[in-house]
Design an enzyme around this catalytic site. Structure first.
Site, PDB file in Angstrom:
ATOM      1  N   HIS A 166       0.866  -1.175   0.000  1.00 26.41           N
ATOM      2  CA  HIS A 166       0.000   0.000   0.000  1.00 26.41           C
ATOM      3  C   HIS A 166       0.908   1.232   0.000  1.00 26.41           C
ATOM      4  O   HIS A 166       2.135   1.110  -0.064  1.00 26.41           O
ATOM      5  CB  HIS A 166      -0.948  -0.013   1.198  1.00 26.41           C
ATOM      6  N   ASP A 187       5.624   4.781   5.285  1.00 26.24           N
ATOM      7  CA  ASP A 187       6.625   3.845   5.792  1.00 26.24           C
ATOM      8  C   ASP A 187       6.826   2.633   4.882  1.00 26.24           C
ATOM      9  O   ASP A 187       7.678   1.789   5.142  1.00 26.24           O
ATOM     10  CB  ASP A 187       6.292   3.397   7.221  1.00 26.24           C
ATOM     11  N   HIS A 188       6.064   2.590   3.777  1.00 21.09           N
ATOM     12  CA  HIS A 188       6.202   1.479   2.835  1.00 21.09           C
ATOM     13  C   HIS A 188       6.669   1.917   1.451  1.00 21.09           C
ATOM     14  O   HIS A 188       6.953   1.063   0.608  1.00 21.09           O
ATOM     15  CB  HIS A 188       4.870   0.732   2.711  1.00 21.09           C
ATOM     16  N   HIS A 247       1.184   3.972   2.246  1.00 19.21           N
ATOM     17  CA  HIS A 247       1.578   4.744   3.414  1.00 19.21           C
ATOM     18  C   HIS A 247       3.087   4.974   3.360  1.00 19.21           C
ATOM     19  O   HIS A 247       3.848   4.148   2.839  1.00 19.21           O
ATOM     20  CB  HIS A 247       1.181   4.017   4.704  1.00 19.21           C
ATOM     21  N   HIS A 270      -6.952  -3.145   5.567  1.00 21.30           N
ATOM     22  CA  HIS A 270      -6.307  -2.021   6.244  1.00 21.30           C
ATOM     23  C   HIS A 270      -7.203  -0.791   6.055  1.00 21.30           C
ATOM     24  O   HIS A 270      -8.283  -0.892   5.467  1.00 21.30           O
ATOM     25  CB  HIS A 270      -4.914  -1.812   5.650  1.00 21.30           C
TER      26      HIS A 270
END
Length: 306
Positions: free
Chosen positions: A61, A65-66, A63, A141
């Protein structure tokens, strides 16, 4: 065999001793990276992994932090004089998101190809390696998010007696063993099923983060040799927080592993507040004994069973 390296195990933000969750998988000289958060390159350097052999980058996904480490990784690839196309896979909106990040990495000497995921499940083969399949499956999520299963098929054993009885010249055996069909000048056709036994057990790897427990995870992780799953919280009293933000506890991940009948579970994507994940392993192992509280850089080579 498949080489697996869990580059980082952190969620939300990188810490001095715990970088953000991302996975590197290597098969037959081809590299697959799942997610590229901040400092993914540092994690790769620590393990001696070059960016050059990365052929596919899959995103769970979008976000930060990814995916926030992507522009720097692309620039490093470009500076290494990469010219081969790079395939990117991710939820709908992938091309828009990546092109927005590329404002700070506008010029690259290689083409980026996009495969945007729609629907609950999408499967595709690793180019040049038709026996290696990547399957994306939707999880739960607070934004659209996918897990990934990678499967390496293993064909049946070559039957010498069957090949001999069929009068197949030895010079064609190798091609048939590789799964190729052989057509002779006189029109005779030899197919792999004439000389190969039933398909044997292959290798299966499943990876998922940032989700509540779902049937899709159990179904896709079924009988996996390795299941890498989010364990955001080890504290049992944080179940309400996990539900609110659509993450998982150690115990929920272990329950998924038990239901799916996997061989081993690696927990990852820990909350920054989770100082010592191993502290919660004894209770987790009561649910699924083959559970590991993974650390950054944990690696394994998955091999065919004899």
């Amino acid at each position: 065999m498949i080489d697996v390296c869990l580059l980082g195990t952190g969620g939300m933000m990188p810490l001095p001793n715990r970088l953000l969750t991302s996975l590197f998988v290597k098969y037959n000289g081809r590299g697959i990276l799942i997610d590229s958060g901040e400092a993914t390159q540092i994690a790769m350097k620590k393990k001696g992994i070059s960016s050059k052999p990365i052929d596919v980058i899959c995103f769970t996904h979008y976000h930060a932090d990814h995916i926030s480490g992507l522009p720097g990784l692309l620039l490093t690839m470009g500076n290494a004089e990469r010219t081969e196309p790079l395939l990117m896979v991710g939820p709908k909106g992938l091309e828009r998101v990546v092109n927005s990040l590329r404002v700070i990495a506008p010029e690259l000497p290689f083409e980026i190809k996009f495969k945007e995921l729609t629907g609950d499940e999408v499967s595709f083969e690793l180019e040049g390696n038709p026996e290696f399949t990547i399957k994306a499956f939707k999880v739960n999520h607070n934004v659209i998010c996918y897990g990934y299963t990678m499967s390496l098929r293993r064909q049946g054993k070559f039957n010498v007696e069957a090949a001999t009885e069929a009068g197949i010249d030895r010079k064609y055996w190798n091609a048939l063993q590789k799964g190729d069909t052989v057509t002779l000048d006189d029109g005779t056709i030899y197919t792999p099923d004439m000389v190969l036994g039933e398909e044997r057990k292959g290798i299966k790897l499943t990876y998922t983060t940032d989700t509540r427990p779902t049937d899709s995870i159990v179904n896709n992780a079924k009988d996996s040799d390795l299941f890498i799953c989010e364990g955001m919280y080890g504290e049992k009293d944080k179940i309400a927080k996990a539900r609110e933000h659509k993450h998982m506890t150690f115990y929920e991940a272990a329950d998924l592993a038990r239901k799916a009948g996997v061989k081993e579970l690696w927990l990852t994507h820990y909350s920054p507040s989770l100082v010592n994940p191993k502290e919660f392993l004894p209770e987790t192992k009561k649910i699924f004994d083959k559970t590991v509280a993974a650390k950054d850089g944990r690696s394994v080579t998955l091999r065919f069973e004899d």
